[in-house]
Scaffold this motif. Structure first.
Motif, PDB file in Angstrom:
ATOM      1  N   ALA A  60      -0.671  -7.857  73.471  1.00 33.34           N
ATOM      2  CA  ALA A  60       0.671  -7.773  74.042  1.00 33.34           C
ATOM      3  C   ALA A  60       1.634  -7.231  72.999  1.00 33.34           C
ATOM      4  N   SER A  61       2.780  -6.781  73.482  1.00 34.14           N
ATOM      5  CA  SER A  61       3.815  -6.276  72.581  1.00 34.14           C
ATOM      6  C   SER A  61       4.637  -7.460  72.076  1.00 34.14           C
ATOM      7  N   VAL A  62       4.354  -7.872  70.848  1.00 36.09           N
ATOM      8  CA  VAL A  62       4.970  -9.068  70.271  1.00 36.09           C
ATOM      9  C   VAL A  62       5.482  -8.735  68.875  1.00 36.09           C
ATOM     10  N   THR A  63       6.703  -9.170  68.571  1.00 38.34           N
ATOM     11  CA  THR A  63       7.257  -9.082  67.227  1.00 38.34           C
ATOM     12  C   THR A  63       7.454 -10.500  66.709  1.00 38.34           C
ATOM     13  N   LEU A  64       6.923 -10.785  65.526  1.00 37.07           N
ATOM     14  CA  LEU A  64       7.029 -12.117  64.932  1.00 37.07           C
ATOM     15  C   LEU A  64       7.925 -12.045  63.709  1.00 37.07           C
ATOM     16  N   LEU A  65       9.145 -12.567  63.827  1.00 38.01           N
ATOM     17  CA  LEU A  65      10.045 -12.632  62.681  1.00 38.01           C
ATOM     18  C   LEU A  65       9.717 -13.848  61.834  1.00 38.01           C
ATOM     19  N   ARG A  66      10.114 -13.786  60.587  1.00 38.68           N
ATOM     20  CA  ARG A  66       9.878 -14.910  59.673  1.00 38.68           C
ATOM     21  C   ARG A  66      11.094 -15.819  59.646  1.00 38.68           C
ATOM     22  N   GLY A  67      10.826 -17.127  59.757  1.00 44.16           N
ATOM     23  CA  GLY A  67      11.869 -18.122  59.620  1.00 44.16           C
ATOM     24  C   GLY A  67      11.835 -18.767  58.249  1.00 44.16           C
ATOM     25  N   ASN A  68      12.790 -19.645  57.992  1.00 42.20           N
ATOM     26  CA  ASN A  68      12.844 -20.297  56.686  1.00 42.20           C
ATOM     27  C   ASN A  68      11.646 -21.224  56.458  1.00 42.20           C
ATOM     28  N   HIS A  69      11.046 -21.747  57.514  1.00 37.87           N
ATOM     29  CA  HIS A  69       9.877 -22.621  57.343  1.00 37.87           C
ATOM     30  C   HIS A  69       8.657 -21.819  56.896  1.00 37.87           C
ATOM     31  N   GLU A  70       8.512 -20.603  57.395  1.00 34.03           N
ATOM     32  CA  GLU A  70       7.414 -19.744  56.931  1.00 34.03           C
ATOM     33  C   GLU A  70       7.637 -19.314  55.490  1.00 34.03           C
ATOM     34  N   SER A  71       8.877 -18.994  55.143  1.00 33.02           N
ATOM     35  CA  SER A  71       9.186 -18.622  53.751  1.00 33.02           C
ATOM     36  C   SER A  71       8.871 -19.768  52.802  1.00 33.02           C
ATOM     37  N   ALA A  72       9.242 -20.989  53.200  1.00 32.00           N
ATOM     38  CA  ALA A  72       8.965 -22.158  52.352  1.00 32.00           C
ATOM     39  C   ALA A  72       7.468 -22.415  52.238  1.00 32.00           C
ATOM     40  N   PHE A  73       6.736 -22.167  53.303  1.00 31.17           N
ATOM     41  CA  PHE A  73       5.278 -22.352  53.285  1.00 31.17           C
ATOM     42  C   PHE A  73       4.638 -21.382  52.306  1.00 31.17           C
ATOM     43  N   LEU A  74       5.067 -20.127  52.317  1.00 33.34           N
ATOM     44  CA  LEU A  74       4.536 -19.146  51.371  1.00 33.34           C
ATOM     45  C   LEU A  74       4.822 -19.553  49.932  1.00 33.34           C
ATOM     46  N   VAL A  75       6.032 -20.017  49.670  1.00 32.20           N
ATOM     47  CA  VAL A  75       6.385 -20.463  48.314  1.00 32.20           C
ATOM     48  C   VAL A  75       5.492 -21.630  47.898  1.00 32.20           C
ATOM     49  N   ALA A  76       5.274 -22.564  48.808  1.00 33.22           N
ATOM     50  CA  ALA A  76       4.412 -23.722  48.495  1.00 33.22           C
ATOM     51  C   ALA A  76       2.995 -23.278  48.165  1.00 33.22           C
ATOM     52  N   LEU A  77       2.473 -22.321  48.926  1.00 36.45           N
ATOM     53  CA  LEU A  77       1.113 -21.838  48.682  1.00 36.45           C
ATOM     54  C   LEU A  77       1.015 -21.071  47.365  1.00 36.45           C
ATOM     55  N   ASP A  80       2.104 -23.928  44.319  1.00 37.49           N
ATOM     56  CA  ASP A  80       1.526 -25.286  44.351  1.00 37.49           C
ATOM     57  C   ASP A  80       2.585 -26.377  44.333  1.00 37.49           C
ATOM     58  N   ASN A  81       3.849 -26.019  44.494  1.00 37.18           N
ATOM     59  CA  ASN A  81       4.930 -27.001  44.555  1.00 37.18           C
ATOM     60  C   ASN A  81       5.216 -27.291  46.022  1.00 37.18           C
ATOM     61  N   LEU A  82       4.690 -28.408  46.512  1.00 37.14           N
ATOM     62  CA  LEU A  82       4.825 -28.743  47.926  1.00 37.14           C
ATOM     63  C   LEU A  82       6.083 -29.529  48.245  1.00 37.14           C
ATOM     64  N   GLY A  83       6.819 -29.954  47.224  1.00 38.67           N
ATOM     65  CA  GLY A  83       7.976 -30.834  47.438  1.00 38.67           C
ATOM     66  C   GLY A  83       8.987 -30.308  48.448  1.00 38.67           C
ATOM     67  N   PRO A  84       9.549 -29.114  48.239  1.00 39.43           N
ATOM     68  CA  PRO A  84      10.539 -28.604  49.193  1.00 39.43           C
ATOM     69  C   PRO A  84       9.972 -28.430  50.596  1.00 39.43           C
ATOM     70  N   PHE A  85       8.716 -27.995  50.689  1.00 39.83           N
ATOM     71  CA  PHE A  85       8.089 -27.810  52.001  1.00 39.83           C
ATOM     72  C   PHE A  85       7.904 -29.153  52.712  1.00 39.83           C
ATOM     73  N   LEU A  86       7.502 -30.186  51.968  1.00 39.27           N
ATOM     74  CA  LEU A  86       7.332 -31.507  52.570  1.00 39.27           C
ATOM     75  C   LEU A  86       8.660 -32.069  53.065  1.00 39.27           C
ATOM     76  N   LYS A  87       9.741 -31.760  52.372  1.00 39.47           N
ATOM     77  CA  LYS A  87      11.056 -32.269  52.779  1.00 39.47           C
ATOM     78  C   LYS A  87      11.526 -31.688  54.099  1.00 39.47           C
ATOM     79  N   MET A  88      10.956 -30.546  54.518  1.00 43.34           N
ATOM     80  CA  MET A  88      11.353 -29.949  55.791  1.00 43.34           C
ATOM     81  C   MET A  88      10.290 -30.153  56.865  1.00 43.34           C
ATOM     82  N   GLY A  89       9.498 -31.213  56.721  1.00 42.14           N
ATOM     83  CA  GLY A  89       8.523 -31.555  57.752  1.00 42.14           C
ATOM     84  C   GLY A  89       7.155 -30.946  57.555  1.00 42.14           C
TER      85      GLY A  89
END
Length: 200
Positions: A60-77, A80-89
């Motif tokens: 299908a024709s789909v565009t997936l934008l990045r949100g702040n939760h995806e950005s935080a997930f990439l930073v965590a990966l 290896d600093n999971l603290g900020p990511f854990l604070k947002m659920g």
């Protein structure tokens, strides 16, 4: 096929609303869907949500934008600093990838379980969608723009806020009683599903 484009708010780890909204759009023959980001956290099915979006985007024709939760997930990966990511659920997302038995080294466990295709998808996600008459992003644009502006990110209650020049469509999917909203452009009509994916 209709010429309308659907803009979809924060999914936040809820697979059934995602399936329900896509079914609703399919029945209306919507030609293009733009997701505004925040596929992760809060709900228990973040990994499944991403896998489903990858599958859907192949046919299908789909565009997936990045949100702040995806950005935080990439930073965590990457750090290896999971603290900020854990604070947002992020704990719910980690469990969705790792399963029930998370070892003492959570960062290493997470890295071992996140498929490379998911990481590559997050990295490829654009921040904005733009056309001649509309611009969409996860967070509301700060700079003025003569085009119609569509965003999510800020929960606005059970109904989207639709103005003459902009709309916010984060209606709380992933939280108790939250809904997933798809705003149709240019009509500015919208459809919603509840936590079980049923249309309102």
């Amino acid at each position: 096929m209709t010429t309308e484009t659907a803009f979809i708010g924060d999914v936040h780890g809820k697979l059934q609303p995602l399936i329900g909204i896509l079914d609703g759009l399919h029945s209306r023959h919507i030609s293009h869907a733009v997701f505004l980001g925040d596929y992760l956290n809060k709900g228990q099915e973040s990994a499944q949500v991403i896998e489903h979006l990858i599958t859907v985007s192949k046919s299908a024709s789909v565009t997936l934008l990045r949100g702040n939760h995806e950005s935080a997930f990439l930073v965590a990966l990457e750090t290896d600093n999971l603290g900020p990511f854990l604070k947002m659920g992020g704990a719910a997302t980690i469990r969705s990838y790792v399963g029930g038995n998370v070892g003492p080294n959570v960062a290493a466990d997470l890295k071992a379980h996140v498929p490379l295709k998911h990481i590559e998808l997050f990295r490829r996600m654009p921040i904005q969608f733009q056309s001649e008459k509309v611009v969409a992003s996860h967070e509301p644009l700060r700079d003025p723009d003569s085009r119609y502006r569509i965003s999510a990110h800020i929960p606005v209650g059970p109904e989207p806020v639709i103005r003459s020049d902009s709309a916010n469509i984060d209606t709380g999917c992933g939280t108790e009683g939250g809904r997933l909203t798809a705003l149709l452009w240019p009509s500015l009509a919208y459809i919603q599903v509840d936590a079980s994916g049923e249309l309102f």
